[in-house]
Design a protein around this motif. Structure first.
Motif, PDB file in Angstrom:
ATOM      1  N   ASP A  32       0.832  -1.210   0.000  1.00  0.00           N
ATOM      2  CA  ASP A  32       0.000   0.000   0.000  1.00  0.00           C
ATOM      3  C   ASP A  32       0.867   1.259   0.000  1.00  0.00           C
ATOM      4  OD1 ASP A  32      -2.322  -1.453  -0.034  1.00  0.00           O
ATOM      5  OD2 ASP A  32      -2.689  -1.299   2.132  1.00  0.00           O
ATOM      6  N   SER A  33       1.942   1.234   0.784  1.00  0.00           N
ATOM      7  CA  SER A  33       2.832   2.403   0.852  1.00  0.00           C
ATOM      8  C   SER A  33       3.518   2.635  -0.492  1.00  0.00           C
ATOM      9  CB  SER A  33       3.886   2.200   1.947  1.00  0.00           C
ATOM     10  OG  SER A  33       3.275   2.131   3.225  1.00  0.00           O
ATOM     11  N   ALA A  34       3.902   1.550  -1.165  1.00  0.00           N
ATOM     12  CA  ALA A  34       4.528   1.676  -2.485  1.00  0.00           C
ATOM     13  C   ALA A  34       3.535   2.273  -3.481  1.00  0.00           C
ATOM     14  CB  ALA A  34       5.017   0.319  -2.972  1.00  0.00           C
ATOM     15  N   GLN A  35       2.279   1.829  -3.392  1.00  0.00           N
ATOM     16  CA  GLN A  35       1.267   2.350  -4.301  1.00  0.00           C
ATOM     17  C   GLN A  35       1.017   3.837  -4.050  1.00  0.00           C
ATOM     18  OE1 GLN A  35      -2.468   0.249  -4.192  1.00  0.00           O
ATOM     19  NE2 GLN A  35      -3.078   1.005  -6.197  1.00  0.00           N
ATOM     20  N   LEU A  36       0.968   4.237  -2.784  1.00  0.00           N
ATOM     21  CA  LEU A  36       0.777   5.648  -2.455  1.00  0.00           C
ATOM     22  C   LEU A  36       1.923   6.492  -2.995  1.00  0.00           C
ATOM     23  CD1 LEU A  36      -0.562   5.429   1.227  1.00  0.00           C
ATOM     24  CD2 LEU A  36      -1.805   6.231  -0.795  1.00  0.00           C
ATOM     25  N   ALA A  37       3.149   5.966  -2.888  1.00  0.00           N
ATOM     26  CA  ALA A  37       4.307   6.697  -3.407  1.00  0.00           C
ATOM     27  C   ALA A  37       4.190   6.871  -4.914  1.00  0.00           C
ATOM     28  CB  ALA A  37       5.593   5.957  -3.050  1.00  0.00           C
ATOM     29  N   ALA A  38       3.753   5.839  -5.609  1.00  0.00           N
ATOM     30  CA  ALA A  38       3.602   5.920  -7.066  1.00  0.00           C
ATOM     31  C   ALA A  38       2.511   6.912  -7.445  1.00  0.00           C
ATOM     32  CB  ALA A  38       3.299   4.544  -7.639  1.00  0.00           C
ATOM     33  N   GLN A  39       1.475   6.994  -6.602  1.00  0.00           N
ATOM     34  CA  GLN A  39       0.364   7.903  -6.896  1.00  0.00           C
ATOM     35  C   GLN A  39       0.746   9.373  -6.741  1.00  0.00           C
ATOM     36  OE1 GLN A  39      -2.589   6.417  -4.195  1.00  0.00           O
ATOM     37  NE2 GLN A  39      -3.383   4.901  -5.647  1.00  0.00           N
ATOM     38  N   GLN A  40       1.870   9.642  -6.059  1.00  0.00           N
ATOM     39  CA  GLN A  40       2.324  11.020  -5.899  1.00  0.00           C
ATOM     40  C   GLN A  40       2.807  11.617  -7.212  1.00  0.00           C
ATOM     41  OE1 GLN A  40       1.905  12.615  -2.940  1.00  0.00           O
ATOM     42  NE2 GLN A  40       0.943  10.678  -2.338  1.00  0.00           N
ATOM     43  N   VAL A  41       3.110  10.722  -8.176  1.00  0.00           N
ATOM     44  CA  VAL A  41       3.620  11.194  -9.466  1.00  0.00           C
ATOM     45  C   VAL A  41       2.442  11.530 -10.373  1.00  0.00           C
ATOM     46  CG1 VAL A  41       5.039  10.635 -11.466  1.00  0.00           C
ATOM     47  CG2 VAL A  41       5.692   9.814  -9.201  1.00  0.00           C
ATOM     48  N   THR A  42       2.209  12.816 -10.547  1.00  0.00           N
ATOM     49  CA  THR A  42       1.165  13.320 -11.429  1.00  0.00           C
ATOM     50  C   THR A  42       1.836  14.110 -12.557  1.00  0.00           C
ATOM     51  OG1 THR A  42       0.972  15.305 -10.088  1.00  0.00           O
ATOM     52  CG2 THR A  42      -0.482  13.466  -9.522  1.00  0.00           C
ATOM     53  N   PRO A  43       1.111  14.383 -13.637  1.00  0.00           N
ATOM     54  CA  PRO A  43       1.740  15.148 -14.744  1.00  0.00           C
ATOM     55  C   PRO A  43       2.466  16.418 -14.285  1.00  0.00           C
ATOM     56  CG  PRO A  43      -0.345  14.264 -15.461  1.00  0.00           C
ATOM     57  CD  PRO A  43      -0.238  13.926 -14.005  1.00  0.00           C
ATOM     58  N   PRO A  44       1.888  17.241 -13.384  1.00  0.00           N
ATOM     59  CA  PRO A  44       2.630  18.438 -12.944  1.00  0.00           C
ATOM     60  C   PRO A  44       3.935  18.086 -12.212  1.00  0.00           C
ATOM     61  CG  PRO A  44       0.304  18.655 -12.419  1.00  0.00           C
ATOM     62  CD  PRO A  44       0.517  17.238 -12.841  1.00  0.00           C
ATOM     63  N   SER A  45       3.894  16.985 -11.428  1.00  0.00           N
ATOM     64  CA  SER A  45       5.088  16.644 -10.649  1.00  0.00           C
ATOM     65  C   SER A  45       6.219  16.141 -11.530  1.00  0.00           C
ATOM     66  CB  SER A  45       4.750  15.589  -9.588  1.00  0.00           C
ATOM     67  OG  SER A  45       4.514  14.335 -10.190  1.00  0.00           O
ATOM     68  N   LEU A  46       5.909  15.737 -12.762  1.00  0.00           N
ATOM     69  CA  LEU A  46       6.967  15.286 -13.659  1.00  0.00           C
ATOM     70  C   LEU A  46       7.895  16.436 -14.040  1.00  0.00           C
ATOM     71  CD1 LEU A  46       5.013  12.867 -16.031  1.00  0.00           C
ATOM     72  CD2 LEU A  46       6.666  12.256 -14.247  1.00  0.00           C
ATOM     73  N   LEU A  47       7.424  17.629 -13.822  1.00  0.00           N
ATOM     74  CA  LEU A  47       8.280  18.792 -14.089  1.00  0.00           C
ATOM     75  C   LEU A  47       9.257  19.031 -12.944  1.00  0.00           C
ATOM     76  CD1 LEU A  47       5.520  21.192 -15.505  1.00  0.00           C
ATOM     77  CD2 LEU A  47       7.143  19.773 -16.784  1.00  0.00           C
ATOM     78  N   GLU A  48       9.073  18.270 -11.870  1.00  0.00           N
ATOM     79  CA  GLU A  48       9.964  18.399 -10.707  1.00  0.00           C
ATOM     80  C   GLU A  48      10.686  17.062 -10.504  1.00  0.00           C
ATOM     81  OE1 GLU A  48       7.692  19.607  -7.332  1.00  0.00           O
ATOM     82  OE2 GLU A  48       6.504  21.044  -8.463  1.00  0.00           O
ATOM     83  N   PRO A  49      11.867  16.916 -11.081  1.00  0.00           N
ATOM     84  CA  PRO A  49      12.596  15.641 -10.981  1.00  0.00           C
ATOM     85  C   PRO A  49      12.804  15.163  -9.551  1.00  0.00           C
ATOM     86  CG  PRO A  49      13.612  17.084 -12.600  1.00  0.00           C
ATOM     87  CD  PRO A  49      12.569  17.896 -11.910  1.00  0.00           C
TER      88      PRO A  49
END
Length: 237
Positions: A146-163
């Motif tokens: 569950d924690s791994a899935q939550l971490a993956a969910q933090q990556v949204t299109p806007p966050s891809l601009l922040e390496p």
């Protein structure tokens, strides 16, 4: 132990063995699924690194984001498997408890029954101990997934601009999946031990079943049907 109680105890042992066997198969599936998720994470980490080093950074960032979307699906599959595993372990635990209660009613005055019960009880106790150990381990595996899935969910299109956000999510997911993988490796050993003792318990339960049915047959043959004798002087009907 009454004959019907003996059969009920044997049935409970068989049910426990089936549940442990299913749990073992789910552990195998979970191990395979977590390894698959780790490979997806490796791909995401590689593309994230390429994004920093290549003049095609946007392309690699988008690829990394796609990998993390795949990772979310893998984690969802892992969560379902962890829930299924917990269900099988709970059913095994209940069946073992039922068998234990029935065996407590054993009439050990019969040497044959005493021998069967004496063989079965310690085997069942080991299975129960292993299941009790496996249940919190399965819950811990589910928490890490569950924690791994939550971490993956933090990556949204806007966050891809922040390496930095992307790399942090990848690192967190990797840590949690690594822990889940360690949990499943331990689970394999524990459930293997439970399954081996469950198979031995089922073998003894089969002997109990055979002996119980033989005793029932002998009792049936020993009961000669009584035929009504005519009463002297009674009128014929």
């Amino acid at each position: 132990m009454r004959t019907d109680t003996a059969l009920q105890a044997a049935d409970a042992v068989f049910m426990a063995g089936q549940a442990v066997g299913r749990a073992r198969r789910v552990v195998d599936e979970l191990h395979t699924s977590i390894n698959s998720a780790l490979r997806v994470l490796d791909d995401a980490e590689l593309d994230s690194a390429k994004a920093r080093l290549s003049d095609r950074g946007d392309y690699y960032l988008e690829a990394a984001g796609e990998h993390l979307s795949r990772l979310q699906r893998r984690c969802s599959d892992n969560a379902e498997l962890a829930d299924e595993l917990t269900g099988h372990l709970e059913r095994a635990s209940q069946a073992i408890a039922d068998a234990h209660d029935l065996l407590q009613d054993a009439d050990t005055s019969d040497p044959e029954i005493a021998s069967e019960v004496a063989q079965l009880k310690p085997r069942l106790a080991v299975v129960g101990e292993m299941i009790d150990l496996a249940k919190p381990m399965a819950r811990l595996t589910a928490q890490h997934v569950d924690s791994a899935q939550l971490a993956a969910q933090q990556v949204t299109p806007p966050s891809l601009l922040e390496p930095v956000t992307l790399e942090r999510s990848i690192a967190t997911a990797g840590k949690e999946l690594g822990r889940a993988d360690e949990d499943v490796r331990l689970l394999e050993n524990v459930v293997d031990h439970a399954a081996a003792n469950a198979r031995q318990s089922a073998g003894i339960a089969s002997e109990i079943t055979d002996n119980a049915r033989r005793r029932m047959a002998e009792q049936g043959r020993g009961q000669v049907p009584r035929q009504a004798s005519p009463v002297v002087g009674s009128p014929a009907r």
